[in-house]
Design a protein around this motif. Structure first.
Motif, PDB file in Angstrom:
ATOM      1  N   ALA A  33       0.815  -1.144   0.005  1.00  0.00           N
ATOM      2  CA  ALA A  33       0.053   0.009   0.015  1.00  0.00           C
ATOM      3  C   ALA A  33       0.925   1.214   0.121  1.00  0.00           C
ATOM      4  N   TYR A  34       1.836   1.233   0.858  1.00  0.00           N
ATOM      5  CA  TYR A  34       2.744   2.143   1.035  1.00  0.00           C
ATOM      6  C   TYR A  34       3.588   2.590  -0.484  1.00  0.00           C
ATOM      7  N   LEU A  35       3.918   1.477  -0.942  1.00  0.00           N
ATOM      8  CA  LEU A  35       4.690   1.218  -2.082  1.00  0.00           C
ATOM      9  C   LEU A  35       3.873   1.911  -3.329  1.00  0.00           C
ATOM     10  N   THR A  36       2.770   1.691  -3.432  1.00  0.00           N
ATOM     11  CA  THR A  36       1.749   2.070  -4.414  1.00  0.00           C
ATOM     12  C   THR A  36       1.740   3.712  -4.082  1.00  0.00           C
ATOM     13  N   ARG A  37       1.467   4.228  -3.020  1.00  0.00           N
ATOM     14  CA  ARG A  37       1.162   5.760  -2.921  1.00  0.00           C
ATOM     15  C   ARG A  37       2.651   6.246  -3.266  1.00  0.00           C
ATOM     16  N   ALA A  38       3.671   5.695  -2.915  1.00  0.00           N
ATOM     17  CA  ALA A  38       4.941   6.190  -3.201  1.00  0.00           C
ATOM     18  C   ALA A  38       5.224   6.391  -4.784  1.00  0.00           C
ATOM     19  N   ARG A  39       4.775   5.537  -5.435  1.00  0.00           N
ATOM     20  CA  ARG A  39       4.811   5.226  -7.023  1.00  0.00           C
ATOM     21  C   ARG A  39       3.969   6.383  -7.271  1.00  0.00           C
ATOM     22  N   PHE A  40       2.767   6.471  -6.942  1.00  0.00           N
ATOM     23  CA  PHE A  40       1.780   7.602  -7.217  1.00  0.00           C
ATOM     24  C   PHE A  40       2.429   8.834  -7.182  1.00  0.00           C
ATOM     25  N   ASP A  41       2.891   9.156  -6.074  1.00  0.00           N
ATOM     26  CA  ASP A  41       3.576  10.499  -5.703  1.00  0.00           C
ATOM     27  C   ASP A  41       4.745  10.811  -6.590  1.00  0.00           C
ATOM     28  N   LYS A  42       5.553   9.752  -6.792  1.00  0.00           N
ATOM     29  CA  LYS A  42       6.883  10.219  -7.659  1.00  0.00           C
ATOM     30  C   LYS A  42       6.548  10.464  -8.854  1.00  0.00           C
ATOM     31  N   PHE A  43       5.374   9.432  -9.683  1.00  0.00           N
ATOM     32  CA  PHE A  43       5.277   9.559 -10.828  1.00  0.00           C
ATOM     33  C   PHE A  43       4.028  10.591 -11.282  1.00  0.00           C
ATOM     34  N   ALA A  44       2.880  10.894 -10.570  1.00  0.00           N
ATOM     35  CA  ALA A  44       2.037  11.663 -10.773  1.00  0.00           C
ATOM     36  C   ALA A  44       1.525  12.904  -9.900  1.00  0.00           C
ATOM     37  N   GLY A  45       2.416  12.797  -8.783  1.00  0.00           N
ATOM     38  CA  GLY A  45       2.383  13.839  -7.812  1.00  0.00           C
ATOM     39  C   GLY A  45       3.513  14.846  -7.883  1.00  0.00           C
ATOM     40  N   ASP A  46       3.766  15.323  -6.734  1.00  0.00           N
ATOM     41  CA  ASP A  46       4.716  16.279  -6.553  1.00  0.00           C
ATOM     42  C   ASP A  46       6.230  15.539  -5.777  1.00  0.00           C
ATOM     43  N   GLY A  47       5.935  14.297  -5.556  1.00  0.00           N
ATOM     44  CA  GLY A  47       7.239  13.720  -4.801  1.00  0.00           C
ATOM     45  C   GLY A  47       7.300  14.055  -3.551  1.00  0.00           C
ATOM     46  N   ALA A  48       6.551  14.798  -2.741  1.00  0.00           N
ATOM     47  CA  ALA A  48       6.797  15.212  -1.331  1.00  0.00           C
ATOM     48  C   ALA A  48       6.766  14.151  -0.155  1.00  0.00           C
ATOM     49  N   THR A  49       5.801  13.264  -0.514  1.00  0.00           N
ATOM     50  CA  THR A  49       5.839  12.070   0.348  1.00  0.00           C
ATOM     51  C   THR A  49       6.479  10.745   0.140  1.00  0.00           C
ATOM     52  N   ALA A  50       6.821  10.735  -1.269  1.00  0.00           N
ATOM     53  CA  ALA A  50       7.361   9.355  -1.605  1.00  0.00           C
ATOM     54  C   ALA A  50       8.484   8.511  -0.950  1.00  0.00           C
ATOM     55  N   ASP A  51       9.500   9.653  -0.216  1.00  0.00           N
ATOM     56  CA  ASP A  51      10.421   8.912   0.379  1.00  0.00           C
ATOM     57  C   ASP A  51       9.884   8.573   1.767  1.00  0.00           C
ATOM     58  N   ALA A  52       8.830   9.092   2.417  1.00  0.00           N
ATOM     59  CA  ALA A  52       8.578   8.614   3.758  1.00  0.00           C
ATOM     60  C   ALA A  52       7.665   7.585   3.542  1.00  0.00           C
ATOM     61  N   ASP A  53       7.079   7.463   2.385  1.00  0.00           N
ATOM     62  CA  ASP A  53       6.133   6.154   2.032  1.00  0.00           C
ATOM     63  C   ASP A  53       7.236   4.836   1.730  1.00  0.00           C
ATOM     64  N   LEU A  54       8.336   5.356   1.000  1.00  0.00           N
ATOM     65  CA  LEU A  54       9.182   4.248   0.939  1.00  0.00           C
ATOM     66  C   LEU A  54       9.659   3.639   1.987  1.00  0.00           C
ATOM     67  N   LYS A  55      10.187   4.674   2.934  1.00  0.00           N
ATOM     68  CA  LYS A  55      10.652   4.197   4.280  1.00  0.00           C
ATOM     69  C   LYS A  55       9.853   3.210   4.909  1.00  0.00           C
ATOM     70  N   ARG A  56       8.423   3.628   4.986  1.00  0.00           N
ATOM     71  CA  ARG A  56       7.487   2.800   5.762  1.00  0.00           C
ATOM     72  C   ARG A  56       7.471   1.358   5.121  1.00  0.00           C
ATOM     73  N   ALA A  57       7.478   1.594   3.956  1.00  0.00           N
ATOM     74  CA  ALA A  57       7.151   0.213   3.185  1.00  0.00           C
ATOM     75  C   ALA A  57       8.591  -0.701   3.464  1.00  0.00           C
TER      76      ALA A  57
END
Length: 73
Positions: A33-57
């Motif tokens: 779930a966190y990996l999915t949100r990180a992907r979304f943020d990196k590729f369709a968003g502004d990338g602001a939360t991707a690192d935190a989501d990857l860390k949690r994943a």
């Protein structure tokens, strides 16, 4: 898949993000779930939360190869 449909076919990024955020609430201990949100943020968003989501994943699943690869990118 619903978020992907909303983003690509319906051109509704805000609705797609809301679907993914609901998935996190429903599955807070699932690394995918966190990996999915990180992907979304990196590729369709502004990338602001991707690192935190990857860390949690990676905290939830340290051997997750997809999370490691995305983190390296």
């Amino acid at each position: 898949r619903l978020a992907q449909h909303l983003l690509r076919d319906m051109q509704s990024p805000a609705e797609a993000k809301a679907v993914i955020d609901r998935m996190i609430i429903a599955c807070p201990t699932v690394a995918e779930a966190y990996l999915t949100r990180a992907r979304f943020d990196k590729f369709a968003g502004d990338g602001a939360t991707a690192d935190a989501d990857l860390k949690r994943a990676l905290e939830l699943d340290p051997a997750n190869a997809d999370a490691r690869l995305l983190s390296a990118e």
